[in-house]
Design a protein around this motif. Structure first.
Motif, PDB file in Angstrom:
ATOM      1  N   ARG A  63      -9.320 -10.356  26.967  1.00  0.00           N
ATOM      2  CA  ARG A  63     -10.276 -11.358  26.496  1.00  0.00           C
ATOM      3  C   ARG A  63     -10.477 -12.445  27.546  1.00  0.00           C
ATOM      4  O   ARG A  63     -11.609 -12.875  27.803  1.00  0.00           O
ATOM      5  CB  ARG A  63      -9.778 -11.979  25.184  1.00  0.00           C
ATOM      6  N   GLY A  64      -9.387 -12.874  28.172  1.00  0.00           N
ATOM      7  CA  GLY A  64      -9.497 -13.891  29.215  1.00  0.00           C
ATOM      8  C   GLY A  64     -10.290 -13.406  30.407  1.00  0.00           C
ATOM      9  O   GLY A  64     -11.111 -14.147  30.966  1.00  0.00           O
ATOM     10  N   GLN A  65     -10.077 -12.156  30.801  1.00  0.00           N
ATOM     11  CA  GLN A  65     -10.812 -11.610  31.937  1.00  0.00           C
ATOM     12  C   GLN A  65     -12.299 -11.469  31.619  1.00  0.00           C
ATOM     13  O   GLN A  65     -13.158 -11.725  32.470  1.00  0.00           O
ATOM     14  CB  GLN A  65     -10.208 -10.261  32.334  1.00  0.00           C
ATOM     15  N   LEU A  66     -12.610 -11.063  30.391  1.00  0.00           N
ATOM     16  CA  LEU A  66     -14.013 -10.949  29.996  1.00  0.00           C
ATOM     17  C   LEU A  66     -14.664 -12.329  29.903  1.00  0.00           C
ATOM     18  O   LEU A  66     -15.833 -12.499  30.280  1.00  0.00           O
ATOM     19  CB  LEU A  66     -14.123 -10.218  28.659  1.00  0.00           C
ATOM     20  N   THR A  67     -13.915 -13.308  29.409  1.00  0.00           N
ATOM     21  CA  THR A  67     -14.445 -14.673  29.352  1.00  0.00           C
ATOM     22  C   THR A  67     -14.762 -15.176  30.751  1.00  0.00           C
ATOM     23  O   THR A  67     -15.794 -15.814  30.974  1.00  0.00           O
ATOM     24  CB  THR A  67     -13.431 -15.621  28.677  1.00  0.00           C
ATOM     25  N   GLU A  68     -13.880 -14.872  31.693  1.00  0.00           N
ATOM     26  CA  GLU A  68     -14.107 -15.297  33.076  1.00  0.00           C
ATOM     27  C   GLU A  68     -15.408 -14.710  33.609  1.00  0.00           C
ATOM     28  O   GLU A  68     -16.203 -15.406  34.264  1.00  0.00           O
ATOM     29  CB  GLU A  68     -12.930 -14.870  33.947  1.00  0.00           C
ATOM     30  N   LEU A  69     -15.658 -13.443  33.340  1.00  0.00           N
ATOM     31  CA  LEU A  69     -16.909 -12.817  33.773  1.00  0.00           C
ATOM     32  C   LEU A  69     -18.109 -13.453  33.078  1.00  0.00           C
ATOM     33  O   LEU A  69     -19.156 -13.676  33.687  1.00  0.00           O
ATOM     34  CB  LEU A  69     -16.867 -11.313  33.485  1.00  0.00           C
ATOM     35  N   HIS A  70     -17.967 -13.752  31.802  1.00  0.00           N
ATOM     36  CA  HIS A  70     -19.069 -14.353  31.050  1.00  0.00           C
ATOM     37  C   HIS A  70     -19.421 -15.743  31.602  1.00  0.00           C
ATOM     38  O   HIS A  70     -20.599 -16.104  31.679  1.00  0.00           O
ATOM     39  CB  HIS A  70     -18.685 -14.461  29.574  1.00  0.00           C
ATOM     40  N   LEU A  71     -18.407 -16.507  31.994  1.00  0.00           N
ATOM     41  CA  LEU A  71     -18.652 -17.856  32.496  1.00  0.00           C
ATOM     42  C   LEU A  71     -19.416 -17.854  33.815  1.00  0.00           C
ATOM     43  O   LEU A  71     -19.968 -18.886  34.209  1.00  0.00           O
ATOM     44  CB  LEU A  71     -17.328 -18.605  32.670  1.00  0.00           C
ATOM     45  N   GLN A  72     -19.446 -16.714  34.497  1.00  0.00           N
ATOM     46  CA  GLN A  72     -20.191 -16.640  35.759  1.00  0.00           C
ATOM     47  C   GLN A  72     -21.680 -16.908  35.576  1.00  0.00           C
ATOM     48  O   GLN A  72     -22.383 -17.232  36.520  1.00  0.00           O
ATOM     49  CB  GLN A  72     -19.999 -15.266  36.405  1.00  0.00           C
TER      50      GLN A  72
END
Length: 257
Positions: A63-72
């Motif tokens: 979830r954290g890794q996907l959130t990081e991608l989303h914040l891009q």
């Protein structure tokens, strides 16, 4: 090892074949911990709690890794600090700090309430540590930890350090439209690193880490853990966060903008 096996090419190619493969391999190894749980010399109830813990951290990590991608897709100046810290807690704090202690605490019979309070402290330490990693990798000349995360800058990863810079840049600064993008040139990367110091982004990030470290340290003695565990947690705060903050202060290398 993976980088050594990578075909010749530009740094991005080596990153794909080296760093990325190593990270995926580490994630796979964590998932394989479930196999060890099945072999643990413990009761079915304890094994169930261990298995649930491993599954929980895998969920949070992804979830954290996907959130990081989303914040891009969001301008770094518009990303709330709370969202960044929650992302750090998911993708790093549980994986690196909470999980090892939790597995040992379950096997050792620590009561759930005390374990929950300790996990909260460890999450705080983990988030502060991730901010320190941002500084160490973004400005390697400041902390000199042998860490150089130039790829995070060239890919404009939405870190606390980058977002603090975006909020502190004056209107019309030539770096503003660059930070809104997805990649930088070598010259732009160098300018961003200089700006981290010039506009006080390192100071702002370090201040956040210091506040989190103080919060964690104040809570440790209230946990009621045995002396070795209490000493371990205090040592974790000192080694992973406060030592680096001391280096920053002693070096007088951070900007005050």
């Amino acid at each position: 090892a993976y980088t050594a096996l990578a075909p010749p090419g530009a740094p991005p190619a080596r990153t794909r074949h080296g760093d990325h493969l190593a990270l995926y391999w580490a994630d796979l190894l964590l998932g394989l911990a479930a196999d060890l749980v099945e072999q643990a010399p413990a009761s079915p109830e304890v094994r169930c709690r261990l298995s649930a813990t491993v599954g929980h951290v895998l969920t949070r990590t992804h979830r954290g890794q996907l959130t990081e991608l989303h914040l891009q897709h969001t301008h770094p100046a518009q990303i709330p600090v709370a969202d960044l810290l929650a992302m750090y807690a998911d993708k790093a704090a549980d994986y690196c700090y909470q999980l090892p202690f939790t597995l040992g605490a379950i096997l050792g019979g620590l009561d759930p309430d005390r374990l929950g309070a300790t996990r909260t402290v460890l999450e705080t330490v983990g988030v502060a540590s991730q901010i320190i990693d941002d500084i160490a990798g973004g400005c390697p000349q400041v902390l000199e930890q042998g860490k150089d995360s130039i790829g995070e800058i060239t890919q404009l990863r939405r870190t606390v350090l980058l977002c603090d810079l975006a909020r502190r840049l004056p209107a019309g600064d030539p770096l503003q439209p660059i930070l809104a993008g997805q990649a930088t040139t070598p010259e732009q990367t160098a300018a961003i690193r200089e700006a981290f110091l010039t506009f006080g982004a390192v100071t702002a990030a370090a201040t956040r880490a210091a506040a989190l470290a103080d919060q964690a340290a104040a809570a440790i003695d209230r946990l009621g853990l045995a002396a070795p565990a209490t000493a371990y947690l205090h040592d974790l705060v000192d080694v992973r966060v406060r030592h680096s903050l001391g280096v920053l202060t002693a070096g007088d290398a951070v900007g005050s903008g």
